[in-house]
Design an enzyme around this catalytic site. Structure first.
Site, short mmCIF file in Angstrom:
data_model
loop_
_atom_site.label_atom_id
_atom_site.label_comp_id
_atom_site.label_asym_id
_atom_site.label_seq_id
_atom_site.Cartn_x
_atom_site.Cartn_y
_atom_site.Cartn_z
N SER A 162 -0.52 4.24 -7.84
CA SER A 162 -1.66 4.11 -8.76
C SER A 162 -2.93 4.75 -8.19
CB SER A 162 -1.92 2.64 -9.08
OG SER A 162 -2.09 1.88 -7.90
N ASP A 406 -10.80 -6.33 -7.61
CA ASP A 406 -9.84 -5.29 -7.24
C ASP A 406 -10.52 -4.36 -6.24
OD1 ASP A 406 -8.18 -3.11 -6.99
OD2 ASP A 406 -8.00 -2.70 -9.14
N HIS A 409 -8.33 -0.10 -6.13
CA HIS A 409 -8.56 1.04 -7.02
C HIS A 409 -10.05 1.35 -7.13
CE1 HIS A 409 -4.68 -0.83 -8.26
NE2 HIS A 409 -4.30 0.44 -8.22
#
Length: 427
Positions: A162, A406, A409
């Site tokens: 990702s 998070d 990311h």
């Protein structure tokens, strides 16, 4: 006796023909000297490390294509960036509010909600305006028209997890706005996604392969990390989709850090869990990376395909790493770490060592896109609580909980744009 028709020249004065010849010679020498200076300048014989920066990038608008042509000052490609002479990782982040991001998470339609921080409610807006400046060279600004020119008639494929999708979406957004609407398309897939720039006959693609090698969780994701098994000697089923590509960009890191021990399997998955062995993460990583390296060496023709490897994207899940003893992960961080050479626990040097050693023994040249050190400073650039969980945006109540941040990311626009700035300079 002096003949009357011939006169002596006046003392102190030259005859007119001699004067004209003298002036002509002097003019010729002056012109020749100017031409010599022009020649030296145009050929860039003197190799400068840097040149003046110009923050004249246009804002996206309805006249986007025309603006790119008009603003030729930032399309200057004469000053070549030499990655062998420039240590990109050695530098600092400088706040530059005059810098205009080429896109936003509102203007670019291809950004996952996971990375759309402003759209998801992030109020502080300084994070896209930090500019990476190496100490011993000038990093060229990202030029979308130049990027598309280099990709004309080619396939560019990002392969990995990702974080690699983060970089892929950044690259697409950096170039798509200069392409007319009827000359571009996007085909999204769960494994393979393709952005097409039709007038350039080019594609910018992403292939989901978080371990690069095969596993029981890379397609149908298993949330319980204890049940994940990595087939460290198998890559052909995935890699058959990576052939015929002109530029390959790989990464794999964060999934290997999900646990200290990795269940590794040789042979068929039909045997269930029988036969797997547990290895320390760096050991399993080395076995898998050797499988990848062997595939590259036996499959890729370096005369037709360039191979890149994006280094580790650091995680910022321990605020003590940067001295914030009262903080929780990267929650509410709004500025980069200022301490030079800062290195946190989110970047595993043993993994980095594995990559270096494996690549060093390969026959096919692999170029590193070295993003680890520069990203280490950017504790402010993550999606944090301005993201989604399970396909749903976090609620206001959930955003108030730092544990939901998070810190893996990155927001777009943001740090991955600098990764691609470095990548384009290397192309």
């Amino acid at each position: 006796m002096i003949i009357s028709g011939i006169m002596k020249p006046s003392r102190g004065k030259l005859p007119l023909p001699i004067t004209i010849i003298t002036i002509s010679v002097l003019l010729f020498i002056a012109v020749l000297y100017a031409e010599r200076l022009s020649f030296f300048s145009s050929k860039s014989i003197f190799k400068f490390k840097s040149c003046p920066r110009k923050n004249t990038k246009p804002k996206p608008s309805d006249k986007r294509v025309e603006e790119v042509v008009v603003n030729a000052s930032w399309i200057d490609d004469r000053f070549d960036f030499d990655p062998e002479e420039c240590n990109v990782a050695n530098g600092k982040w400088v706040f530059n509010h005059s810098m205009k991001p080429l896109y936003s998470d509102i203007s670019c339609p291809y950004i996952d909600r996971q990375f759309s921080c402003i759209k998801n409610g992030r109020k502080d807006s300084d994070y896209p305006y930090w500019e990476w400046q190496p100490e011993d060279c000038t990093l060229p600004q990202f030029n979308p028209q130049l990027a598309l020119k280099k990709l004309r008639g080619k396939r560019l494929l990002f392969v990995g997890d990702s974080l690699q999708r983060n970089q892929w979406e950044s690259f697409v957004c950096l170039v798509e706005w200069v392409i007319p609407q009827n000359q571009k398309s996007m085909k999204l897939g769960s494994i393979h996604s393709v952005f097409q720039a039709k007038e350039y006959n080019a594609t910018i693609e992403f292939y989901w392969a978080p371990y690069l090698v095969e596993s029981n969780t890379d397609i149908n994701i298993i949330g319980d990390t204890k049940k994940r098994i990595i087939k460290v000697d198998a890559i052909a089923e995935r890699a058959k989709n990576w052939t015929g590509v002109d530029i390959l960009v790989f990464n794999t890191y964060v999934w290997w850090m999900s646990s200290a021990k990795i269940k590794s399997l040789w042979g068929s998955f039909s045997n269930g869990e029988e036969g797997f062995e547990e290895f320390d993460a760096p050991v399993a990583y080395k076995l898998a990376l050797r499988t990848w390296a062997n595939w590259v060496d036996t499959t890729i023709n370096p005369n037709k395909t360039r191979v890149f490897f994006t280094t580790m994207s650091p995680t910022h899940t321990r605020s003590e790493d940067w001295g914030n003893m009262e903080g929780v992960k990267c929650f509410n961080e709004t500025k980069p770490v200022r301490k030079k050479k800062h290195w946190g626990t989110g970047s595993d040097k043993s993994i980095m060592s594995v990559v270096t050693k494996v690549v060093k023994r390969m026959k096919v040249p692999v170029t590193f896109i070295n993003i680890t050190q520069i990203s280490e400073y950017r504790i402010d650039g993550h999606s944090s609580v301005y993201t989604e969980n399970g396909g749903k945006l976090l609620t206001e109540e959930e955003r108030a909980d730092p544990q939901n941040a998070d810190c893996i990311h990155w927001c777009l626009p943001g740090v991955p744009d600098t990764w691609n700035q470095i990548f384009l300079a290397m192309l």
